[in-house]
Motif scaffolding. Structure first.
Motif, short mmCIF file in Angstrom:
data_model
loop_
_atom_site.label_atom_id
_atom_site.label_comp_id
_atom_site.label_asym_id
_atom_site.label_seq_id
_atom_site.Cartn_x
_atom_site.Cartn_y
_atom_site.Cartn_z
N ILE A 146 0.84 -1.25 0.02
CA ILE A 146 -0.15 0.13 0.16
C ILE A 146 0.71 1.29 0.11
O ILE A 146 0.61 2.15 -0.67
N ILE A 147 2.00 1.09 0.99
CA ILE A 147 2.58 2.57 0.92
C ILE A 147 3.61 2.53 -0.38
O ILE A 147 3.54 3.72 -0.99
N GLY A 148 3.92 1.55 -0.86
CA GLY A 148 4.60 1.77 -2.14
C GLY A 148 3.82 2.33 -3.40
O GLY A 148 4.38 3.15 -4.16
N LEU A 149 2.83 1.83 -3.46
CA LEU A 149 1.70 2.17 -4.42
C LEU A 149 1.29 3.61 -4.14
O LEU A 149 1.39 4.65 -5.08
N LEU A 150 1.03 4.21 -2.92
CA LEU A 150 0.75 5.55 -2.70
C LEU A 150 1.91 6.50 -2.89
O LEU A 150 1.72 7.53 -3.54
N ILE A 151 3.23 5.83 -2.49
CA ILE A 151 4.37 6.83 -3.00
C ILE A 151 4.44 6.93 -4.52
O ILE A 151 4.88 7.95 -4.82
N ALA A 152 4.46 5.68 -5.23
CA ALA A 152 4.41 5.75 -6.60
C ALA A 152 3.47 6.73 -7.30
O ALA A 152 3.90 7.34 -8.17
N GLU A 153 2.30 6.53 -6.78
CA GLU A 153 1.18 7.57 -7.57
C GLU A 153 1.40 8.80 -7.33
O GLU A 153 1.34 9.85 -8.14
N ARG A 154 2.03 9.26 -6.20
CA ARG A 154 2.45 10.69 -5.94
C ARG A 154 3.69 11.29 -6.39
O ARG A 154 3.53 12.34 -6.72
N GLY A 155 4.11 10.51 -6.94
CA GLY A 155 5.38 10.91 -7.66
C GLY A 155 5.18 11.19 -9.35
O GLY A 155 5.94 11.67 -10.05
N GLN A 156 3.97 10.66 -9.84
CA GLN A 156 3.67 10.91 -11.15
C GLN A 156 3.05 12.39 -11.42
O GLN A 156 2.16 12.97 -10.58
#
Length: 156
Positions: A146-156
């Motif tokens: 979940i954290i990995g997905l949230l971080i990756a999404e906020r980087g786009q």
């Protein structure tokens, strides 16, 4: 004559496919037993190293927007290692406490039920340390995803 040979060969082919499908859970159990005996300890060590990398390096690097795609993806990928360790530990606990029948039932439920079976088995036997270890590993697995997905999404 050719029709009989074709019919016979089709029947033999069907039997071979049927036997192959039936043997898959057995091979999964035998392979998982080997992996649990030979790979679990190195995977636990690797898991601790990856947790340290995730917390000490990747999470602080996530402060920079340009690196969030990379760090989020790396944390997400690390969750698969945590999941593998959780599954192997659940497999071992289920096998040790409830035996082969529970492992077979767990594998038949898409392979993932050995973890809940391990939790139930340790709970019923009052084995609190392995119970909480599996709980923490499962939380670490899904938390990293979940954290990995949230971080990756906020980087786009």
């Amino acid at each position: 004559m050719k029709g009989k040979i074709a019919e016979f060969s089709s029947m033999i082919f069907g039997i071979v496919i049927f036997l192959a499908i039936i043997s898959m859970p057995i091979l999964l159990i035998l392979g998982s037993t080997w992996a649990a005996k030979n790979l679990l300890q190195p995977l636990i060590v690797l898991g601790w190293i990856v947790v340290a990398i995730d917390i000490l390096i990747l999470l602080p690097l996530s402060l920079f927007k340009g690196l969030r795609g990379f760090t989020g993806t790396a944390i997400f990928i690390s969750s698969f290692l945590f999941g593998l360790v959780t599954w192997l530990l659940g497999f071992i606990l289920t096998y040790a406490i409830w035996g082969l029948w529970a492992v077979i039932a767990g594998v038949l439920f898409f392979g993932g039920a050995v973890v809940p079976f391990a939790l139930i088995a340790t709970l019923f036997n009052g084995m609190w340390e392995p119970f909480f270890t599996v709980i923490i590993l499962a939380a670490l697995t899904f938390g990293a995803r979940i954290i990995g997905l949230l971080i990756a999404e906020r980087g786009q």
